[in-house]
Scaffold this motif. Sequence first.
Motif, short mmCIF file in Angstrom:
data_model
loop_
_atom_site.label_atom_id
_atom_site.label_comp_id
_atom_site.label_asym_id
_atom_site.label_seq_id
_atom_site.Cartn_x
_atom_site.Cartn_y
_atom_site.Cartn_z
N GLY A 112 55.29 -91.64 -3.43
CA GLY A 112 54.98 -92.69 -2.47
C GLY A 112 54.75 -94.05 -3.09
O GLY A 112 54.74 -95.05 -2.39
N ILE A 113 54.53 -94.07 -4.40
CA ILE A 113 54.27 -95.33 -5.13
C ILE A 113 55.37 -95.49 -6.18
O ILE A 113 55.58 -94.58 -6.98
CB ILE A 113 52.89 -95.29 -5.81
N ALA B 246 60.15 -96.19 5.32
CA ALA B 246 59.87 -96.63 3.96
C ALA B 246 59.55 -95.46 3.04
O ALA B 246 59.95 -95.45 1.87
CB ALA B 246 58.71 -97.62 3.97
N VAL B 247 58.82 -94.46 3.53
CA VAL B 247 58.44 -93.33 2.69
C VAL B 247 59.67 -92.58 2.21
O VAL B 247 59.72 -92.11 1.06
CB VAL B 247 57.46 -92.40 3.44
N LEU C 148 61.41 -94.86 -0.52
CA LEU C 148 60.71 -94.84 -1.81
C LEU C 148 60.80 -93.48 -2.48
O LEU C 148 60.96 -93.38 -3.71
CB LEU C 148 59.24 -95.24 -1.60
N ASP D 60 51.01 -102.75 1.66
CA ASP D 60 51.40 -102.39 0.30
C ASP D 60 52.74 -101.68 0.25
O ASP D 60 53.56 -101.91 -0.64
CB ASP D 60 50.33 -101.50 -0.34
N THR D 61 52.97 -100.79 1.23
CA THR D 61 54.25 -100.06 1.25
C THR D 61 55.41 -101.01 1.47
O THR D 61 56.47 -100.87 0.86
CB THR D 61 54.23 -98.97 2.34
N ASP E 167 56.13 -102.66 -1.76
CA ASP E 167 56.85 -101.75 -2.65
C ASP E 167 58.34 -101.69 -2.30
O ASP E 167 59.20 -101.58 -3.18
CB ASP E 167 56.24 -100.35 -2.59
N CYS E 168 58.63 -101.78 -1.00
CA CYS E 168 60.04 -101.80 -0.57
C CYS E 168 60.72 -103.09 -1.02
O CYS E 168 61.90 -103.09 -1.38
CB CYS E 168 60.12 -101.66 0.94
N ALA F 2 58.05 -99.80 7.55
CA ALA F 2 56.82 -99.61 6.78
C ALA F 2 55.63 -99.97 7.66
O ALA F 2 54.82 -100.83 7.33
CB ALA F 2 56.85 -100.48 5.52
#
Length: 484
Positions: free
Chosen positions: A194-195, A266-267, A270, A302-303, A306-307, A413
């Motif tokens: 996830g990160i 998004a999940v 990622l 935050d997600t 990250d995208c 996200a």
Amino acid sequence: MGKPTGFLEYNRQLPEDRPVEERIQDWGEFHTHFDIPKLQLQGARCMDCGVPFCHAGMQIGRTSIGCPLNNLIPEWNDLVYKGDIEEAYRRLSLTSNFPEFTGRVCPALCEGSCTLGMHDPAVTVKNIEVHIIDTMFAEGKVKPRIPQRSTEKRVAVVGSGPSGLACADMLNQMGHKVTVFERADRPGGLLMYGIPNMKLDKKIVERRIKLMEDEGIVFKTNTEVGKNYPAVKLVDEFDAVVLCTGATNPRTLNVEGAGLKGVYYAVDFLTRNTKSLLDSDFKDRSYINPKDKNVIIVGGGDTGTDCVGTSIRHGCKSVTQLEIMGELSENRGPDNPWPEWPRIKKTDYGQEEAIYLYGKDPREYLTTITKIEGNEKGEVSKVHTVQVDWSTGAPVPVKGTEKVRDCDLVLIAMGFLGPEQQLIDQLTLAKTARSNIFANEADHKTSMKGIFAAGDCRRGQSLVVWAIREGREAAQAVNEYLMK
């Protein structure tokens, strides 16, 4: 306190991240470390105040005050100032299972509640924390802790995210035999998939997993309880079960065209990216590729960031991050007093990289999608947006602000609504109004005897540091249940 006047003499400093032009060319971590002398000066700024809110660890309404793990921050800041990194590590380990994770991805609730932060920049905590643990690993001083005795009690932990790992770690040290079930091909849950790697290098996660295996914890990957491992078997074979399945049910985008090719959560974006990176350095082409595409990300957290960073590293043509809420102020508002977590505008690594490449912040506030258009192949081609007004308490479209944008990839996200329900329903567990597993915070017991819940599946989507705290608390509750 080693330096009573340190906060008066030294300014807050952080090590500079790797240059943007360099880091967007690879998937390596972008944060760096200070050398010891500079780190000591930052430790000297800690005031050793009479009431250190930094480790209060309280939740008041929807805001947090201080570190949820109750880390003994003034103590190890002082020890770092004195150069005793090893003793600082011992103090840190009393409350924190995985400082190498929180020191990288936690937003530092502790710094938001720092007493010095009332009138000056807060004391550095997060950077010192990660330096302590990284130094100990580099010097080979983080070794397996083999439990001295066994209770012969068997405990199953379902999910290997931060709450599951913390719970398993604590239970193992208490002498119980712990098996962790993970449906993915690698342990780590959110920490693994996830990160993205540039924020948390997966070698860091794998290093901790290996240490836990050496301590006796068994990890069963590619095993989804309720699907290829019957839930009833879990209950029959173990003396206690802890559900740490996370909140992985994503919030949907309910607009026309949301089912077109090129619209992803998004999940998923990622996860597939990190898995392809680890499996083959992207040679298997099994990731969602933003190269040369106009990317629109729905969500400003935050997600979403990250995208942005992930899309840039793959060479996207453009990236836009839509946020339905308004732009925050750069300073605390009157309704957000210290020591609450400061709700202020921050420019994270993804936005920094977009500004460098495209000359502007990718975030557009008070904006939402109304429709997604597709081409003759059923692929995303355009996105319709409109600005909204919140003055009535709900988002109302503003006439005349409609816009049609070229788009090849939409990433959703927008957060998560709660845990996936299949396993919960199989076990017939009671749920909250938000579809989370019902379990009291005091003992983490669910409605079924011997089954406990911790982390996001119990409290809802939250931070890694809160998940670790939940895992620790659940382990204590399970131990009391088993040893009665």
